[in-house]
Design a protein around this motif. Structure first.
Motif, mmCIF file in Angstrom:
data_model
loop_
_atom_site.group_PDB
_atom_site.id
_atom_site.type_symbol
_atom_site.label_atom_id
_atom_site.label_comp_id
_atom_site.label_asym_id
_atom_site.label_seq_id
_atom_site.Cartn_x
_atom_site.Cartn_y
_atom_site.Cartn_z
ATOM 1 N N ALA A 137 0.576 -1.101 -0.071
ATOM 2 C CA ALA A 137 -0.622 0.093 0.022
ATOM 3 C C ALA A 137 1.296 1.783 0.363
ATOM 4 N N ASN A 138 1.849 1.328 1.061
ATOM 5 C CA ASN A 138 2.853 2.797 0.618
ATOM 6 C C ASN A 138 4.655 2.421 -0.102
ATOM 7 N N CYS A 139 4.948 1.254 -0.638
ATOM 8 C CA CYS A 139 6.004 1.307 -1.258
ATOM 9 C C CYS A 139 6.489 0.927 -2.798
ATOM 10 N N VAL A 140 5.314 -0.239 -2.985
ATOM 11 C CA VAL A 140 6.034 -0.705 -4.228
ATOM 12 C C VAL A 140 5.988 0.395 -4.970
ATOM 13 N N GLY A 141 5.149 1.408 -4.958
ATOM 14 C CA GLY A 141 4.457 2.603 -5.996
ATOM 15 C C GLY A 141 5.877 3.085 -6.293
ATOM 16 N N PRO A 166 10.353 -2.652 -10.185
ATOM 17 C CA PRO A 166 10.798 -2.110 -11.232
ATOM 18 C C PRO A 166 9.696 -1.341 -12.075
ATOM 19 N N GLY A 167 11.019 -0.001 -12.509
ATOM 20 C CA GLY A 167 9.580 1.100 -13.450
ATOM 21 C C GLY A 167 9.566 2.051 -12.481
ATOM 22 N N GLY A 168 9.520 1.783 -11.036
ATOM 23 C CA GLY A 168 9.310 3.287 -10.309
ATOM 24 C C GLY A 168 10.215 3.708 -10.145
ATOM 25 N N THR A 211 9.720 -5.842 -3.348
ATOM 26 C CA THR A 211 8.611 -6.557 -3.711
ATOM 27 C C THR A 211 8.669 -7.762 -3.071
ATOM 28 N N ASN A 212 9.478 -8.078 -2.421
ATOM 29 C CA ASN A 212 9.172 -9.535 -2.043
ATOM 30 C C ASN A 212 9.803 -9.651 -0.690
ATOM 31 N N TYR A 213 9.341 -11.197 0.235
ATOM 32 C CA TYR A 213 10.295 -10.863 1.726
ATOM 33 C C TYR A 213 10.723 -10.470 1.292
ATOM 34 N N GLU A 214 12.352 -11.646 1.264
ATOM 35 C CA GLU A 214 13.915 -11.734 0.630
ATOM 36 C C GLU A 214 14.197 -9.771 1.280
ATOM 37 N N GLN A 215 14.171 -8.834 -0.162
ATOM 38 C CA GLN A 215 13.939 -8.079 -0.185
ATOM 39 C C GLN A 215 13.984 -6.770 0.985
ATOM 40 N N VAL A 216 12.433 -6.977 1.358
ATOM 41 C CA VAL A 216 12.450 -6.556 2.413
ATOM 42 C C VAL A 216 13.018 -6.927 4.134
#
Length: 119
Positions: free
Chosen positions: A50-54, A58-60, A68-73
């Motif tokens: 809701a607050n970060c993936v925008g 990719p492309g942001g 965008t996934n568990y490991e990255q966070v």
């Protein structure tokens, strides 16, 4: 020259008025965490989506730091906590143009303390 100065001052005034000046307490709900163990899929991912993936996808504009996934966070939790806990008005505060609630921030802190449970 006076006309240019008037236009400049008008633009500055509009920017100042448009800025969000609410305090952290005003935007947080201070709801206590009621879950025993914070899990990525149930509590953290919906906040990130809701607050970060925008931006952090990719492309942001922040695609260099995807979330965008568990490991990255999980791998970026220190930076995430640093950014979401900054005071309003700090240019490095995330999410840009807003603030997570105290409850949401506490979920990230507890998720880390709980050992980054995924499911």
């Amino acid at each position: 020259m006076k006309k240019l100065a008037f236009i400049f001052l008008s633009i500055v005034l509009v920017i100042v008025i448009a800025c969000d000046s609410r305090t952290y307490d005003e935007v947080s709900d201070n709801t206590p965490i009621t879950v025993e163990v914070v899990r990525y899929q149930q509590e953290i991912k919906p906040i990130i989506d809701a607050n970060c993936v925008g931006c952090h996808s990719p492309g942001g504009p922040a695609s260099f730091q995807p979330l965008t996934n568990y490991e990255q966070v999980r791998n970026n939790i220190s930076g995430i906590l640093n950014r979401i806990q900054r005071p309003n008005g700090d240019g490095l505060k995330m999410p840009q143009g807003g603030s997570l609630s105290a409850n949401q921030i506490n979920l990230f802190i507890k998720w880390q303390a709980d050992g980054f449970v995924e499911n």
